[in-house]
Design a protein around this motif. Sequence first.
Motif, PDB file in Angstrom:
ATOM      1  N   LYS A  71      44.016  37.067  33.325  1.00 27.21           N
ATOM      2  CA  LYS A  71      42.869  37.337  34.195  1.00 27.21           C
ATOM      3  C   LYS A  71      41.620  37.673  33.384  1.00 27.21           C
ATOM      4  CE  LYS A  71      45.979  39.043  37.747  1.00 27.21           C
ATOM      5  NZ  LYS A  71      46.498  40.226  38.408  1.00 27.21           N
ATOM      6  N   HIS A  72      40.493  37.088  33.781  1.00 21.48           N
ATOM      7  CA  HIS A  72      39.213  37.355  33.122  1.00 21.48           C
ATOM      8  C   HIS A  72      38.571  38.582  33.764  1.00 21.48           C
ATOM      9  CE1 HIS A  72      35.119  35.612  31.635  1.00 21.48           C
ATOM     10  NE2 HIS A  72      35.448  36.730  31.037  1.00 21.48           N
ATOM     11  N   THR A  73      39.252  39.719  33.584  1.00 21.59           N
ATOM     12  CA  THR A  73      38.819  41.005  34.128  1.00 21.59           C
ATOM     13  C   THR A  73      39.048  42.067  33.062  1.00 21.59           C
ATOM     14  OG1 THR A  73      41.030  41.551  34.966  1.00 21.59           O
ATOM     15  CG2 THR A  73      39.552  40.331  36.469  1.00 21.59           C
ATOM     16  N   TRP A 186      36.588  36.709  25.779  1.00 13.38           N
ATOM     17  CA  TRP A 186      37.091  35.575  26.547  1.00 13.38           C
ATOM     18  C   TRP A 186      36.602  34.308  25.860  1.00 13.38           C
ATOM     19  CZ3 TRP A 186      40.662  35.420  30.236  1.00 13.38           C
ATOM     20  CH2 TRP A 186      40.795  34.242  30.991  1.00 13.38           C
ATOM     21  N   SER A 190      41.121  31.973  27.831  1.00 10.76           N
ATOM     22  CA  SER A 190      41.945  33.168  27.608  1.00 10.76           C
ATOM     23  C   SER A 190      41.226  34.151  26.695  1.00 10.76           C
ATOM     24  CB  SER A 190      43.303  32.779  27.005  1.00 10.76           C
ATOM     25  OG  SER A 190      43.119  32.245  25.711  1.00 10.76           O
ATOM     26  N   TRP A 191      41.774  35.365  26.649  1.00 16.91           N
ATOM     27  CA  TRP A 191      41.253  36.396  25.762  1.00 16.91           C
ATOM     28  C   TRP A 191      41.693  36.124  24.327  1.00 16.91           C
ATOM     29  CZ3 TRP A 191      37.700  39.513  27.615  1.00 16.91           C
ATOM     30  CH2 TRP A 191      37.687  39.833  28.980  1.00 16.91           C
TER      31      TRP A 191
END
Length: 197
Positions: A71-73, A186, A190-191
């Motif tokens: 998740k991009h959070t 990011w 992905s991270w």
Amino acid sequence: MFARRWYAAVAAGVLALGLGACNGGGDDPPTTSTSSSSSTSTTSTSTPSSTTTTSGTATLDPAKLPPEAQKHTPEGAAAFVEYYMEQVNEAWTQPNSKLLPLLSDPECIACKNFNKTSAELERDGQKYDSNPVTVTRVTPLSQNADGVQLVRLYMDQHKVNVVDKAGKVVLTDPAKKLARTVGVQWMGASWRLYGMQ
């Protein structure tokens, strides 16, 4: 010792997490022998990071990361940091120097040092006989203007042995509590670990 290797990885990779790109954190990291190996990882069982090869170049398959780390959070960033440390544990107990490079920014010096340890362990026929660290908590912090998400990482470093192929103890790392600030960015889908101090 783990403590010395951990210090070398982090001290050499201390970066101004507010900068736009990882500048390597200064001079090249000091060279240390495997008998002073260290880094961090968690005790939870993990699946090694998956890679695919395109035109001879390995790339990370984001779908192989744990769902929460995809998740991009800020919470996704924290989950990714925990996953990264699980992979450090894996890389040092197998050992396997192929697990970590795809999970980090190419210029992250702390990351290079974590991987250097796994490569030295492979080369010298040594390994950690159990996970060096357990992540106890990860807390998302702020994100800077350059998109670097900061995460506070808390770990227990265990009293653990590095052993050779015959099972002889080469060194023993002491138990201690660790806290670090980690930057992740990011990149694409992905991270990636950006730095640690």
